[in-house]
Enzyme design. Structure first.
Site, short mmCIF file in Angstrom:
data_model
loop_
_atom_site.label_atom_id
_atom_site.label_comp_id
_atom_site.label_asym_id
_atom_site.label_seq_id
_atom_site.Cartn_x
_atom_site.Cartn_y
_atom_site.Cartn_z
N GLU A 35 37.42 31.53 53.33
CA GLU A 35 38.61 31.31 52.43
C GLU A 35 38.46 30.02 51.73
OE1 GLU A 35 40.86 33.76 50.81
OE2 GLU A 35 41.36 34.18 52.89
N HIS A 36 38.72 30.19 50.27
CA HIS A 36 38.31 28.83 49.52
C HIS A 36 37.29 28.48 49.33
CE1 HIS A 36 42.81 28.05 48.07
NE2 HIS A 36 42.94 28.60 49.56
N ASP A 38 34.80 30.73 47.24
CA ASP A 38 34.30 31.15 46.27
C ASP A 38 33.84 30.18 45.17
OD1 ASP A 38 36.84 31.10 45.66
OD2 ASP A 38 36.85 33.03 44.76
N ALA A 125 51.44 39.03 46.65
CA ALA A 125 51.22 38.90 48.22
C ALA A 125 49.86 38.41 48.63
CB ALA A 125 51.41 40.53 48.76
N SER A 129 46.54 42.12 43.32
CA SER A 129 47.28 43.17 42.32
C SER A 129 46.46 42.76 40.78
CB SER A 129 48.72 43.29 42.43
OG SER A 129 49.05 41.96 42.04
N ASP A 174 37.84 37.76 44.14
CA ASP A 174 38.85 38.88 43.93
C ASP A 174 38.31 40.09 43.11
OD1 ASP A 174 40.23 37.19 45.33
OD2 ASP A 174 41.72 36.68 43.97
#
Ligand code: GLA
Length: 392
Positions: A35-36, A38, A125, A129, A174
């Protein structure tokens, strides 16, 4: 919703026509670990979900583009030459940003289209999306315009749409996961070079449970940019000692230990430490997966959460409470926040025999402690963007 029902909705909205109606699907994503990382040029391990954004699209005989979704009342219509002229602050910006980028990349939208989106990913969330809308739009329009659909290039194009048109300074993870996922696999992505491989995600009796805190992700943009800035500061300082360094995540933990004293600002040092250790955790997780050592994987998930909570400081009370409750369930091997943080979702690895207990107990305790109702998705990993043909 079934494709047949969506087709009926499409025809009700846009009318019948001789042209073919095409259907595309891009998934959401969950980040398993990394996480964090990329935007710090290291390794991440996301997976595409089994649900996402369905796009029904049909060519028109004129130069109009019409966009609508089953999720929100907001709709938009404009002509080909008006593409990108007006930023609305609405969901359509994700699609329009892609049309702008399609043109820049040599595959302009040359025909009118009717587009109907149907999103199954909860908004805000942290399950991507927006990346899913971007990627499905790019893939569909490039297919219909007869251009080559390279899913790595599509991920980069979708990221540019988000950075430049929508104005969110996200990394590549993402869009990459949404474009390049593979069922029953996670994606090990090296974010600097974009080299990637599909890692079999064989979890046997263990299930991935995504827990939505339903906490709106306030502050996320400003805090996200601030973290990026702090990492850049750390990099600039460390580059003076190690000129070859292009990204923080290139440092191994033992190298970093020797250099850490150059980071005088404590906050900056903690941010950098998270990056270096989290990157190593991704590599260790992949080893764990290869050796079928899910306990090791779960332990690394737990460590990742602690690091995001105390070193990177992107967790929040709701995420911490859900993670804590998740770990109380006997069949849970690991639990962590996933995505940018400050709300959104957790991801846990849970034995199938404990899934019911997990959903019931974590949901109840979470509500008691935060006043919010959680939602849970027990899910497998799905494919990246694709066209859904008749017989599928
Ligand atoms: C958001 C961004 C990604 C990544 C994650 C944190 O999801 O869009 O690029 O930085 O946060 O890992």
């Amino acid at each position: 919703m079934k494709i047949e029902s969506l087709k009926k909705l499409f025809i009700k909205k846009y009318g019948d026509s001789e042209h073919d109606l095409k259907v595309f699907l891009a998934p959401g994503r969950v980040n398993l670990i990394g996480e964090h990382i990329d935007y710090n040029g290291g390794y991440v391990l996301p997976a595409a979900l089994e649900f996402g954004t369905t796009l029904l699209v049909r060519q028109r005989d004129d130069d109009k583009i019409r966009l609508a979704t089953t999720n929100f009342p907001y709709e938009k219509e404009f002509s080909l030459k008006e593409i990108g002229e007006e930023k609305t602050g609405e969901w359509v910006d994700y699609a329009v940003g892609v049309m702008v980028e399609n043109k820049k990349s040599g595959c302009p939208v040359t025909k009118g289209y009717d587009l109907l989106y149907h999103g199954e990913i909860p908004n805000g969330a942290g399950l991507s999306s927006s990346a899913s809308i971007e990627v499905v739009t790019a893939f569909a329009l490039q297919t219909l315009e007869g251009c080559e659909t390279d899913t790595v290039k599509i991920a980069l194009l979708a990221q540019r749409a988000e950075n430049q048109y929508v104005g969110v300074n996200c990394g590549i993870m993402d869009q990459f996961a949404v474009a390049n996922g593979k069922q029953d696999h996670a994606i090990l992505l090296m974010c600097d070079t974009l080299e990637y491989s599909h890692v079999p995600f064989r979890t046997g009796a263990y299930k991935i449970i995504i827990g939505n805190t339903n906490k709106r992700r306030g502050l996320v943009d400003s805090a996200y940019n601030e973290r990026r800035q702090q990492c850049e500061t750390a990099l600039e300082i460390l580059k003076k000692e190690t000129p070859d360094l292009n990204y923080l995540a290139q440092l191994k933990p033992d190298q970093f230990e020797k250099l850490a004293n150059h980071l005088v600002d404590e906050t900056v040092r903690r941010r950098a430490l998270h990056v270096v250790e989290e990157n190593q955790r991704v590599l260790d997780s992949v080893e764990g997966l290869k050796n079928n050592d899910l306990e090791q994987f779960g332990k690394l998930m737990n460590e990742s959460h602690e690091s995001l909570r105390y070193l990177y400081e992107v967790s929040c009370n709701e995420l911490d409470v859900m993670v804590e409750e998740a770990r109380r369930i006997p069949g849970t091997l690991g639990a962590r926040m996933t995505g940018a943080g400050f709300g959104g979702c957790t991801v846990s690895l849970v034995h199938e025999d404990s899934v019911e207990q997990f959903v019931q107990q974590v949901g109840q305790a979470y509500e008691e402690r935060t006043g919010l109702k959680a939602e849970f998705y027990v899910c497998g990993t799905g494919d990246g963007v694709k066209e859904l043909k008749e017989d599928e």
